[in-house]
Write a protein that holds these residues in place. Structure first.
Motif, PDB file in Angstrom:
ATOM      1  N   ALA A  64     -32.455  36.136  11.320  1.00 47.45           N
ATOM      2  CA  ALA A  64     -31.280  35.295  11.497  1.00 47.45           C
ATOM      3  C   ALA A  64     -30.107  36.029  10.864  1.00 47.45           C
ATOM      4  CB  ALA A  64     -31.482  33.920  10.859  1.00 47.45           C
ATOM      5  N   HIS A  65     -28.942  35.414  10.896  1.00 46.20           N
ATOM      6  CA  HIS A  65     -27.748  36.012  10.290  1.00 46.20           C
ATOM      7  C   HIS A  65     -27.085  34.929   9.438  1.00 46.20           C
ATOM      8  CE1 HIS A  65     -28.101  39.608  12.804  1.00 46.20           C
ATOM      9  NE2 HIS A  65     -28.450  38.775  13.772  1.00 46.20           N
ATOM     10  N   SER A  66     -27.492  34.866   8.198  1.00 46.25           N
ATOM     11  CA  SER A  66     -27.144  33.726   7.357  1.00 46.25           C
ATOM     12  C   SER A  66     -25.658  33.655   7.043  1.00 46.25           C
ATOM     13  CB  SER A  66     -27.961  33.767   6.068  1.00 46.25           C
ATOM     14  OG  SER A  66     -29.340  33.657   6.359  1.00 46.25           O
ATOM     15  N   VAL A  67     -25.051  34.789   6.701  1.00 49.23           N
ATOM     16  CA  VAL A  67     -23.618  34.772   6.409  1.00 49.23           C
ATOM     17  C   VAL A  67     -22.843  34.426   7.671  1.00 49.23           C
ATOM     18  CG1 VAL A  67     -21.649  36.121   5.610  1.00 49.23           C
ATOM     19  CG2 VAL A  67     -23.885  36.434   4.533  1.00 49.23           C
ATOM     20  N   TRP A  68     -23.177  35.089   8.746  1.00 46.75           N
ATOM     21  CA  TRP A  68     -22.527  34.825  10.030  1.00 46.75           C
ATOM     22  C   TRP A  68     -22.683  33.352  10.412  1.00 46.75           C
ATOM     23  CZ3 TRP A  68     -24.646  37.546  15.088  1.00 46.75           C
ATOM     24  CH2 TRP A  68     -23.872  37.139  16.194  1.00 46.75           C
ATOM     25  N   PHE A  69     -23.889  32.818  10.276  1.00 50.46           N
ATOM     26  CA  PHE A  69     -24.113  31.407  10.593  1.00 50.46           C
ATOM     27  C   PHE A  69     -23.267  30.516   9.702  1.00 50.46           C
ATOM     28  CE2 PHE A  69     -26.894  27.605   9.599  1.00 50.46           C
ATOM     29  CZ  PHE A  69     -26.466  26.863  10.688  1.00 50.46           C
ATOM     30  N   SER A 138     -21.065  34.564  21.080  1.00 47.97           N
ATOM     31  CA  SER A 138     -22.279  34.062  20.425  1.00 47.97           C
ATOM     32  C   SER A 138     -23.347  35.142  20.287  1.00 47.97           C
ATOM     33  CB  SER A 138     -22.847  32.873  21.203  1.00 47.97           C
ATOM     34  OG  SER A 138     -23.206  33.262  22.519  1.00 47.97           O
ATOM     35  N   SER A 139     -23.328  36.141  21.168  1.00 44.84           N
ATOM     36  CA  SER A 139     -24.319  37.218  21.090  1.00 44.84           C
ATOM     37  C   SER A 139     -24.056  38.151  19.923  1.00 44.84           C
ATOM     38  CB  SER A 139     -24.306  38.037  22.384  1.00 44.84           C
ATOM     39  OG  SER A 139     -23.108  38.795  22.492  1.00 44.84           O
ATOM     40  N   GLY A 140     -22.811  38.166  19.422  1.00 39.94           N
ATOM     41  CA  GLY A 140     -22.442  39.102  18.380  1.00 39.94           C
ATOM     42  C   GLY A 140     -22.114  40.483  18.913  1.00 39.94           C
ATOM     43  N   HIS A 141     -22.222  40.688  20.217  1.00 39.60           N
ATOM     44  CA  HIS A 141     -22.032  42.009  20.801  1.00 39.60           C
ATOM     45  C   HIS A 141     -20.705  42.150  21.533  1.00 39.60           C
ATOM     46  CE1 HIS A 141     -26.112  43.676  20.081  1.00 39.60           C
ATOM     47  NE2 HIS A 141     -26.397  42.388  19.977  1.00 39.60           N
ATOM     48  N   ALA A 142     -19.846  41.161  21.422  1.00 38.44           N
ATOM     49  CA  ALA A 142     -18.541  41.218  22.065  1.00 38.44           C
ATOM     50  C   ALA A 142     -17.611  40.224  21.372  1.00 38.44           C
ATOM     51  CB  ALA A 142     -18.644  40.899  23.559  1.00 38.44           C
ATOM     52  N   CYS A 143     -16.321  40.371  21.629  1.00 40.57           N
ATOM     53  CA  CYS A 143     -15.338  39.402  21.136  1.00 40.57           C
ATOM     54  C   CYS A 143     -14.145  39.427  22.069  1.00 40.57           C
ATOM     55  CB  CYS A 143     -14.925  39.707  19.700  1.00 40.57           C
ATOM     56  SG  CYS A 143     -13.989  41.239  19.487  1.00 40.57           S
ATOM     57  N   SER A 441     -35.037  33.234  15.161  1.00 41.37           N
ATOM     58  CA  SER A 441     -34.048  32.558  16.001  1.00 41.37           C
ATOM     59  C   SER A 441     -32.870  33.430  16.401  1.00 41.37           C
ATOM     60  CB  SER A 441     -33.496  31.335  15.258  1.00 41.37           C
ATOM     61  OG  SER A 441     -32.748  31.753  14.120  1.00 41.37           O
ATOM     62  N   ASP A 442     -32.491  34.396  15.569  1.00 40.54           N
ATOM     63  CA  ASP A 442     -31.247  35.162  15.714  1.00 40.54           C
ATOM     64  C   ASP A 442     -30.025  34.258  15.547  1.00 40.54           C
ATOM     65  OD1 ASP A 442     -29.875  37.549  15.928  1.00 40.54           O
ATOM     66  OD2 ASP A 442     -29.806  37.534  18.113  1.00 40.54           O
ATOM     67  N   ARG A 443     -30.187  33.159  14.859  1.00 38.87           N
ATOM     68  CA  ARG A 443     -29.059  32.273  14.621  1.00 38.87           C
ATOM     69  C   ARG A 443     -27.916  33.045  13.961  1.00 38.87           C
ATOM     70  NH1 ARG A 443     -30.047  26.374  12.291  1.00 38.87           N
ATOM     71  NH2 ARG A 443     -31.403  27.425  10.887  1.00 38.87           N
ATOM     72  N   PRO A 444     -26.662  32.814  14.375  1.00 35.99           N
ATOM     73  CA  PRO A 444     -26.157  31.751  15.245  1.00 35.99           C
ATOM     74  C   PRO A 444     -26.044  32.121  16.720  1.00 35.99           C
ATOM     75  CG  PRO A 444     -24.308  32.844  14.247  1.00 35.99           C
ATOM     76  CD  PRO A 444     -25.543  33.531  13.708  1.00 35.99           C
ATOM     77  N   VAL A 445     -26.660  33.240  17.134  1.00 33.09           N
ATOM     78  CA  VAL A 445     -26.667  33.563  18.559  1.00 33.09           C
ATOM     79  C   VAL A 445     -27.283  32.415  19.345  1.00 33.09           C
ATOM     80  CG1 VAL A 445     -27.512  35.177  20.308  1.00 33.09           C
ATOM     81  CG2 VAL A 445     -26.762  36.023  18.071  1.00 33.09           C
TER      82      VAL A 445
END
Length: 557
Positions: A64-69, A138-143, A441-445
């Motif tokens: 998961a990505h806790s800071v990002w989430f 949401s994927s983290g791979h674009a903005c 989960s890869d949250r928050p993706v």
């Protein structure tokens, strides 16, 4: 013998093959001291009648990505948008609710939910009242940036040079649309980052509070301190600060991004490699906060069609995706980290990227170094049949996200086609090949409530109800095992976590029903009544534990 707590009259699914079920468990100083007859003659300061509730080992999200989430709980939220107008409304509201001319930052963009369309840079300029806008996919791979932000990053009218493995998307006239892919996101990150440590600590507090409500007792943050996945070069310090301030309500393992590691000088007899100053490597820390593998991105995402495939994406014969850097440089960097004791966590979604990652893992396996935890493949979005045994031979775990199927499966089928979809986000094939299968989960993706993810492991249904890789279904018991035993083994904690047995850490979840007994479609609806981490209660919806003096407390005490 007097111990802290005995939980009795419970229906305990221990996940231990030697003793699958029990009715009572004893806890002392954060450790399980026995179950059932092992507690005969033992007294406890607190005895808790679970009233027949189901008790299972604590859930463990291995990716998961806790800071990002946590930041998504602070930033403007566009995750519910189904039209571009919805997005514009959120940005307009954020502009109206805050003062000054600073950045408006939003999270949760899913352009598939808006018909495949990204927000218009000019319309974002209008609704943001002249302020720069940064919307994270949401994927983290674009903005997406608006025109004001594009001007700040030097991309207002033409695409600037970006690092290898990224792209500034332009329209037919060569004008940037505002979409930045992969490493091109560094254009905006170098202006906005780093976040203050206090902001990161607050994000961790919010994230782990939600984890506790969902039964999560351990989580691995899949990338900190560097690259587009990091929020500050001092990010691990924020974790330490949060732990010291008793803000963490779950055990945390963190992966340091590979680009945050530097060349390490040493004696001529020492292997040349990269790492953190003083030679700190994977495994440093304790059961509350630990350094995990180093995170290495090899490719991008299926959602953004940037994952490296050996065959083109459906309907896009020119697009196979791409690696996130020079192959030889990526390979040498990974092996240099492994030589200094770092376990490797290789993000590889496309089957082409997996071929590349397998080559690295095979070389690492031949190395004399022995990291303290397993090497891993993150995601494994598409794995061909011929790759399975090769993968098993490396000894690496594979960390898939079955809930992607529920949320993004229809779109992934469109991009992959029917055959490759059968090879996508596997589960049954891993178990049959002897590959460790953790829960993640890869949250928050994607949403990360463990019980809902387990349901996706079992059902493998897309949002439209289509079956996704029917042959990769696993049972509810296997899904529960993934989120307990599987994640513990994959993170190097198989000897201390994942089962309810003497000597294991006292991490437990109390549930309103048994996930192995209810119908598959009800697994995600089971209520989490209480969460216990190291003998302390981090969540207690049931009220059973808060009513007992001295049981409820901070997990960091």
């Amino acid at each position: 013998m007097l111990i802290d707590t005995i939980i009795e009259n419970a229906s305990i699914i221990t996940m231990s093959e030697a003793r699958p079920y029990a009715h009572s468990v004893g806890i002392n100083h954060g450790v399980i001291v026995g179950i059932d007859e092992e507690l005969l003659g033992v007294s406890a300061r607190n005895r808790i009648n679970a009233q027949g509730a189901t008790v299972v080992p604590g859930f463990n999200d291995a990716h998961a990505h806790s800071v990002w989430f946590g930041l998504t709980l602070i930033e403007a939220d566009v995750s519910g948008a189904t039209t571009l107008t919805d997005i514009y409304d959120v940005i307009a509201e954020a502009a109206a609710d805050s003062e000054g001319d600073g950045w408006i930052i939003a999270s949760g963009l899913n352009h598939h939910a808006t018909g495949g369309n990204y927000p218009d840079r000019d319309e974002l300029d209008r609704v943001s009242q002249g302020r720069p806008v940064w919307i994270k996919h949401s994927s983290g791979h674009a903005c997406v940036l608006n025109g004001v932000a594009l001007k700040l990053v030097g991309a207002e009218n033409s695409a600037p040079t970006v690092p290898s493995g990224g792209r500034v998307v332009v329209d037919d006239s060569g004008r940037p649309t505002g979409v930045l892919e992969e490493t091109a996101m560094s254009l905006v990150q170098q202006l906005v980052l780093p976040y203050p440590l206090t902001v990161i600590e607050d994000a961790l507090a919010k994230a782990t509070t939600q984890y506790a409500r969902e039964g999560l007792t351990s989580v691995t943050d899949a990338g900190i301190a560097g690259g587009w996945i990091g929020h500050s070069p001092r990010e691990f310090a924020a974790y330490q600060n949060a732990k010291d301030a008793r803000k963490l309500l779950s055990r945390m393992q963190v992966m340091v991004s590979i680009d945050a590691l530097d060349a390490l000088p040493g004696h001529s007899d020492d292997p040349a490699g990269v790492g953190l100053a003083a030679g700190i490597r994977s495994g440093a820390g304790d059961e509350w906060l630990q350094l995990g593998p180093t995170k290495i991105f090899t490719d991008g995402s299926l959602l953004a069609s940037t994952a490296l495939m050996t065959e083109h994406y459906e309907g896009a014969s020119h697009n196979h995706g791409y690696l996130q850097g020079d192959p030889e440089a990526l390979r040498e960097q990974a092996l240099a980290a492994h030589r200094t004791g770092w376990a490797l966590a290789l993000h590889a979604i496309g089957d082409g990227a997996l071929d590349f990652a397998l080559g690295i893992l095979e070389s690492a396996r031949e190395d004399s170094s022995h990291p303290t935890m397993p090497n891993r493949i993150e995601h494994g979005g598409v794995i061909r049949p011929d790759q399975l045994q090769r993968l098993a031979a490396t000894g690496a775990s594979v960390v898939p996200q079955p809930h992607f199927i529920r949320l993004f499966g229809d779109g992934m089928i469109e991009r992959l086609g029917a055959e490759r979809a059968q090879w996508s986000y596997r589960a049954r094939s891993f178990l049959d090949a002897g590959i460790v299968l953790p829960g993640s989960s890869d949250r928050p993706v994607a949403p990360g409530a463990p019980l809902a993810v387990m349901q996706s492991f079992v059902e493998r249904l897309t949002q439209s109800g289509a079956s996704y890789g029917e042959g990769e279904k696993i049972t509810a018991h296997e899904a529960l095992r993934a989120y307990t035993v599987g994640s513990a083994v994959a993170t190097g904690w198989g000897a201390r976590k994942g089962t309810v047995a003497r000597g294991m850490l006292a991490d437990l979840v109390v549930l309103a029903d048994s996930p192995v007994d209810v119908r598959a479609e009800r697994i995600g609806q089971i209520g989490v009544e209480a969460t216990i981490v190291g003998g302390f209660v981090s969540h207690d919806r049931s009220g059973l534990f808060s009513a007992v003096p001295g049981v409820r407390g901070s997990v960091a005490e």
